[in-house]
Design an enzyme around this catalytic site. Structure first.
Site, PDB file in Angstrom:
ATOM      1  CG  ASP A  16      -2.061   0.962   1.162  1.00 37.29           C
ATOM      2  OD1 ASP A  16      -1.898   2.028   0.542  1.00 37.29           O
ATOM      3  OD2 ASP A  16      -3.131   0.663   1.717  1.00 37.29           O
TER       4      ASP A  16
ATOM      5  CG  HIS B 178      -3.443   4.928  -0.542  1.00 40.15           C
ATOM      6  ND1 HIS B 178      -3.486   3.645  -1.013  1.00 40.15           N
ATOM      7  CD2 HIS B 178      -4.132   5.689  -1.431  1.00 40.15           C
ATOM      8  CE1 HIS B 178      -4.175   3.621  -2.139  1.00 40.15           C
ATOM      9  NE2 HIS B 178      -4.587   4.854  -2.426  1.00 40.15           N
TER      10      HIS B 178
ATOM     11  CB  SER C 137      -4.227  -2.313   3.218  1.00 44.42           C
ATOM     12  OG  SER C 137      -3.616  -1.920   2.023  1.00 44.42           O
TER      13      SER C 137
HETATM   14 CO1  B1M Z   1      -5.777   5.277  -4.187  1.00 50.24          CO
HETATM   15  N1  B1M Z   1      -7.356   4.194  -3.782  1.00 50.24           N
HETATM   16  N2  B1M Z   1      -5.074   3.864  -5.287  1.00 50.24           N
HETATM   17  N3  B1M Z   1      -4.389   6.555  -4.576  1.00 50.24           N
HETATM   18  N4  B1M Z   1      -6.846   6.659  -3.314  1.00 50.24           N
HETATM   19  C1  B1M Z   1      -8.316   4.776  -2.762  1.00 50.24           C
HETATM   20  C2  B1M Z   1      -7.977   4.300  -1.351  1.00 50.24           C
HETATM   21  C3  B1M Z   1      -9.690   4.193  -3.311  1.00 50.24           C
HETATM   22  C4  B1M Z   1     -10.761   4.016  -2.229  1.00 50.24           C
HETATM   23  C5  B1M Z   1     -10.189   5.101  -4.453  1.00 50.24           C
HETATM   24  C6  B1M Z   1     -11.473   4.578  -5.111  1.00 50.24           C
HETATM   25  O1  B1M Z   1     -11.455   3.668  -5.882  1.00 50.24           O
HETATM   26  N5  B1M Z   1     -12.596   5.159  -4.820  1.00 50.24           N
HETATM   27  C7  B1M Z   1      -9.221   2.839  -3.941  1.00 50.24           C
HETATM   28  C8  B1M Z   1      -9.199   1.616  -3.015  1.00 50.24           C
HETATM   29  C9  B1M Z   1     -10.260   0.603  -3.378  1.00 50.24           C
HETATM   30  C10 B1M Z   1     -10.160  -0.671  -2.616  1.00 50.24           C
HETATM   31  O2  B1M Z   1      -9.182  -1.145  -2.146  1.00 50.24           O
HETATM   32  N6  B1M Z   1     -11.308  -1.261  -2.517  1.00 50.24           N
HETATM   33  C11 B1M Z   1      -7.830   3.207  -4.417  1.00 50.24           C
HETATM   34  C12 B1M Z   1      -7.123   2.507  -5.421  1.00 50.24           C
HETATM   35  C13 B1M Z   1      -7.880   1.422  -6.137  1.00 50.24           C
HETATM   36  C14 B1M Z   1      -5.790   2.792  -5.763  1.00 50.24           C
HETATM   37  C15 B1M Z   1      -4.886   2.062  -6.788  1.00 50.24           C
HETATM   38  C16 B1M Z   1      -4.999   0.537  -6.793  1.00 50.24           C
HETATM   39  C17 B1M Z   1      -5.201   2.648  -8.166  1.00 50.24           C
HETATM   40  C18 B1M Z   1      -4.462   2.022  -9.325  1.00 50.24           C
HETATM   41  O3  B1M Z   1      -3.258   2.048  -9.397  1.00 50.24           O
HETATM   42  N7  B1M Z   1      -5.236   1.464 -10.209  1.00 50.24           N
HETATM   43  C19 B1M Z   1      -3.490   2.535  -6.354  1.00 50.24           C
HETATM   44  C20 B1M Z   1      -2.928   1.631  -5.252  1.00 50.24           C
HETATM   45  C21 B1M Z   1      -1.452   1.661  -5.160  1.00 50.24           C
HETATM   46  C22 B1M Z   1      -0.977   0.872  -3.954  1.00 50.24           C
HETATM   47  O4  B1M Z   1      -1.214   1.285  -2.838  1.00 50.24           O
HETATM   48  N8  B1M Z   1      -0.342  -0.245  -4.198  1.00 50.24           N
HETATM   49  C23 B1M Z   1      -3.811   3.876  -5.768  1.00 50.24           C
HETATM   50  C24 B1M Z   1      -2.954   4.958  -5.788  1.00 50.24           C
HETATM   51  C25 B1M Z   1      -3.250   6.220  -5.287  1.00 50.24           C
HETATM   52  C26 B1M Z   1      -2.353   7.447  -5.478  1.00 50.24           C
HETATM   53  C27 B1M Z   1      -0.865   7.098  -5.431  1.00 50.24           C
HETATM   54  C28 B1M Z   1      -2.683   8.052  -6.832  1.00 50.24           C
HETATM   55  C29 B1M Z   1      -2.887   8.381  -4.345  1.00 50.24           C
HETATM   56  C30 B1M Z   1      -2.118   8.251  -3.020  1.00 50.24           C
HETATM   57  C31 B1M Z   1      -1.023   9.255  -2.831  1.00 50.24           C
HETATM   58  C32 B1M Z   1      -0.434   9.188  -1.451  1.00 50.24           C
HETATM   59  O5  B1M Z   1      -1.034   8.791  -0.473  1.00 50.24           O
HETATM   60  N9  B1M Z   1       0.800   9.615  -1.383  1.00 50.24           N
HETATM   61  C33 B1M Z   1      -4.283   7.826  -4.109  1.00 50.24           C
HETATM   62  C34 B1M Z   1      -5.316   8.538  -3.422  1.00 50.24           C
HETATM   63  C35 B1M Z   1      -5.018   9.985  -3.095  1.00 50.24           C
HETATM   64  C36 B1M Z   1      -6.558   7.939  -3.074  1.00 50.24           C
HETATM   65  C37 B1M Z   1      -7.813   8.610  -2.448  1.00 50.24           C
HETATM   66  C38 B1M Z   1      -8.516   9.396  -3.558  1.00 50.24           C
HETATM   67  C39 B1M Z   1      -7.590   9.525  -1.258  1.00 50.24           C
HETATM   68  C40 B1M Z   1      -6.798   8.934  -0.105  1.00 50.24           C
HETATM   69  C41 B1M Z   1      -6.376  10.023   0.865  1.00 50.24           C
HETATM   70  O6  B1M Z   1      -5.238  10.473   0.853  1.00 50.24           O
HETATM   71  N10 B1M Z   1      -7.312  10.513   1.697  1.00 50.24           N
HETATM   72  C42 B1M Z   1      -8.632   7.323  -1.978  1.00 50.24           C
HETATM   73  C43 B1M Z   1     -10.129   7.525  -1.967  1.00 50.24           C
HETATM   74  C44 B1M Z   1     -10.633   8.055  -0.648  1.00 50.24           C
HETATM   75  O7  B1M Z   1     -10.101   7.727   0.416  1.00 50.24           O
HETATM   76  N11 B1M Z   1     -11.649   8.837  -0.701  1.00 50.24           N
HETATM   77  C45 B1M Z   1      -8.016   6.239  -2.786  1.00 50.24           C
HETATM   78  C46 B1M Z   1      -7.044  11.568   2.643  1.00 50.24           C
HETATM   79  C47 B1M Z   1      -6.449  10.985   3.945  1.00 50.24           C
HETATM   80  C48 B1M Z   1      -6.194  12.095   4.960  1.00 50.24           C
HETATM   81  O8  B1M Z   1      -7.389  10.085   4.473  1.00 50.24           O
HETATM   82  O9  B1M Z   1      -5.759   8.151   4.359  1.00 50.24           O
HETATM   83  O10 B1M Z   1      -8.226   7.777   4.853  1.00 50.24           O
HETATM   84  P1  B1M Z   1      -7.016   8.619   4.960  1.00 50.24           P
HETATM   85  O11 B1M Z   1      -6.686   8.825   6.518  1.00 50.24           O
HETATM   86  C49 B1M Z   1      -7.684   9.164   7.443  1.00 50.24           C
HETATM   87  C50 B1M Z   1      -8.260   7.953   8.192  1.00 50.24           C
HETATM   88  O12 B1M Z   1      -8.376   6.821   7.392  1.00 50.24           O
HETATM   89  C51 B1M Z   1      -7.355   7.803   9.373  1.00 50.24           C
HETATM   90  O13 B1M Z   1      -6.949   9.135   9.670  1.00 50.24           O
HETATM   91  C52 B1M Z   1      -7.039   9.980   8.514  1.00 50.24           C
HETATM   92  C53 B1M Z   1      -7.908  11.188   8.822  1.00 50.24           C
HETATM   93  O14 B1M Z   1      -7.531  11.837   9.985  1.00 50.24           O
HETATM   94  N12 B1M Z   1      -6.150   6.975   9.320  1.00 50.24           N
HETATM   95  C54 B1M Z   1      -5.540   6.556  10.480  1.00 50.24           C
HETATM   96  C55 B1M Z   1      -5.431   6.528   8.295  1.00 50.24           C
HETATM   97  N13 B1M Z   1      -4.384   5.819   8.729  1.00 50.24           N
HETATM   98  C56 B1M Z   1      -4.429   5.815  10.073  1.00 50.24           C
HETATM   99  C57 B1M Z   1      -3.586   5.224  11.021  1.00 50.24           C
HETATM  100  C58 B1M Z   1      -3.893   5.394  12.375  1.00 50.24           C
HETATM  101  C59 B1M Z   1      -4.999   6.150  12.755  1.00 50.24           C
HETATM  102  C60 B1M Z   1      -5.839   6.732  11.821  1.00 50.24           C
HETATM  103  O15 B1M Z   1      -3.148   4.896  13.376  1.00 50.24           O
HETATM  104  C61 B1M Z   1      -1.944   4.215  13.079  1.00 50.24           C
END
Ligand code: B1M
Length: 215
Positions: free
Chosen positions: A100, A102, A153
């Protein structure tokens, strides 16, 4: 456009043009820098996720959105409230799990924990259980923090917990990320581990759980 929509739009459009002046204005309008992130910026990210899911955005565009989010967080970080405690509340070893990439959420957790008295050692992204185990032995953390956004993940966290247990590790694990839930954590991850496994819904929740663990 009103400020909240403009802020969300930078993330959706993946453009930084005008972002910083608008963030400065937001610092006046919102109660805390974190409220700007959790409000309009996260709303933008949710829209990006929706558009990507709908095939209306390609990965390269989502990457640009991520860059905007990172730039905004970097700009806001110095304005975040810092706890002035001198002694560390404990060490947290933080990682995005194997497979992963992200890291925006993980980085937010890093900022919030270190602003609030924790010493955070961030192992970055795609961290394998073997690497994690090696670092746990070296760093001797009080808490392991695991982040992961993909559905696979969540499963990787189960495997990681199993490997940690087999390595004789039982310090508390904090897990978070979009594909996880409290139920999954309780039913699938926790049974595979000796120590506590706690689910954090966001970074602030992560902080309050870490605080409780260290009290
Ligand atoms: Co990706 N991606 N992505 N992506 N991406 C998602 C997660 C996805 C839901 C989008 C979608 O399809 N709607 C989807 C996953 C689907 C699934 O698994 N069912 C997805 C996919 C499919 C993919 C790829 C497979 C796409 C591809 O290549 N075909 C690929 C995967 C690569 C890999 O990981 N091997 C991929 C790639 C990417 C980018 C690189 C382009 C980019 C990431 C850049 C980066 O992080 N440096 C990206 C992004 C930006 C997203 C979305 C749009 C946004 C994620 C984000 O940063 N959110 C995402 C859709 C979405 O979430 N709406 C998506 C903002 C962030 C602040 O929130 O990380 O959730 P988040 O953290 C939150 C909480 O979750 C929590 O606290 C935070 C808020 O305070 N939290 C914790 C998180 N970790 C924590 C740990 C803790 C406590 C709290 O304690 C240890």
């Amino acid at each position: 456009l009103p400020l909240p929509e403009r802020l969300a739009n930078y993330v959706v459009e993946g453009t930084k043009e005008g972002l910083l002046p608008d963030l400065e204005e937001a610092l006046e309008e919102y109660p805390t820098p974190l409220a700007i992130i959790n409000g309009p910026l996260m709303a933008g990210m949710a829209e990006v996720g929706r558009l990507f899911n709908d095939n209306q955005l390609i990965v390269a565009e989502v990457l640009q959105s991520a860059e905007v989010m990172k730039a905004a967080v970097a700009f806001l970080e110095p304005y975040m409230e810092k706890n002035q405690e001198t002694s560390s509340k404990g060490k947290v070893l933080l990682a995005t799990v194997k497979g992963d990439v992200h890291d925006i959420g993980k980085n937010l957790v890093e900022i919030i924990l270190s602003n609030n008295g924790f010493e955070v050692i961030d192992l970055g992204i795609k961290v394998s259980p073997a690497e994690l185990i090696q670092e746990v032995r070296r760093v001797q953390p009080d808490i392991i923090g695991l982040s992961g956004l993909l559905v696979k993940s969540a499963q990787q966290m189960v495997l990681t917990a199993q490997d940690l247990r087999e390595a004789g590790i039982s310090i508390p694990i904090l897990v978070g990320g979009a594909a996880l839930s409290r139920k999954f954590t309780l039913n699938k991850i926790a049974p595979e581990y000796e120590g506590l496994v706690l689910y954090a819904k966001d970074a602030m929740d992560g902080l309050s759980l870490a605080n409780r663990l260290q009290n």
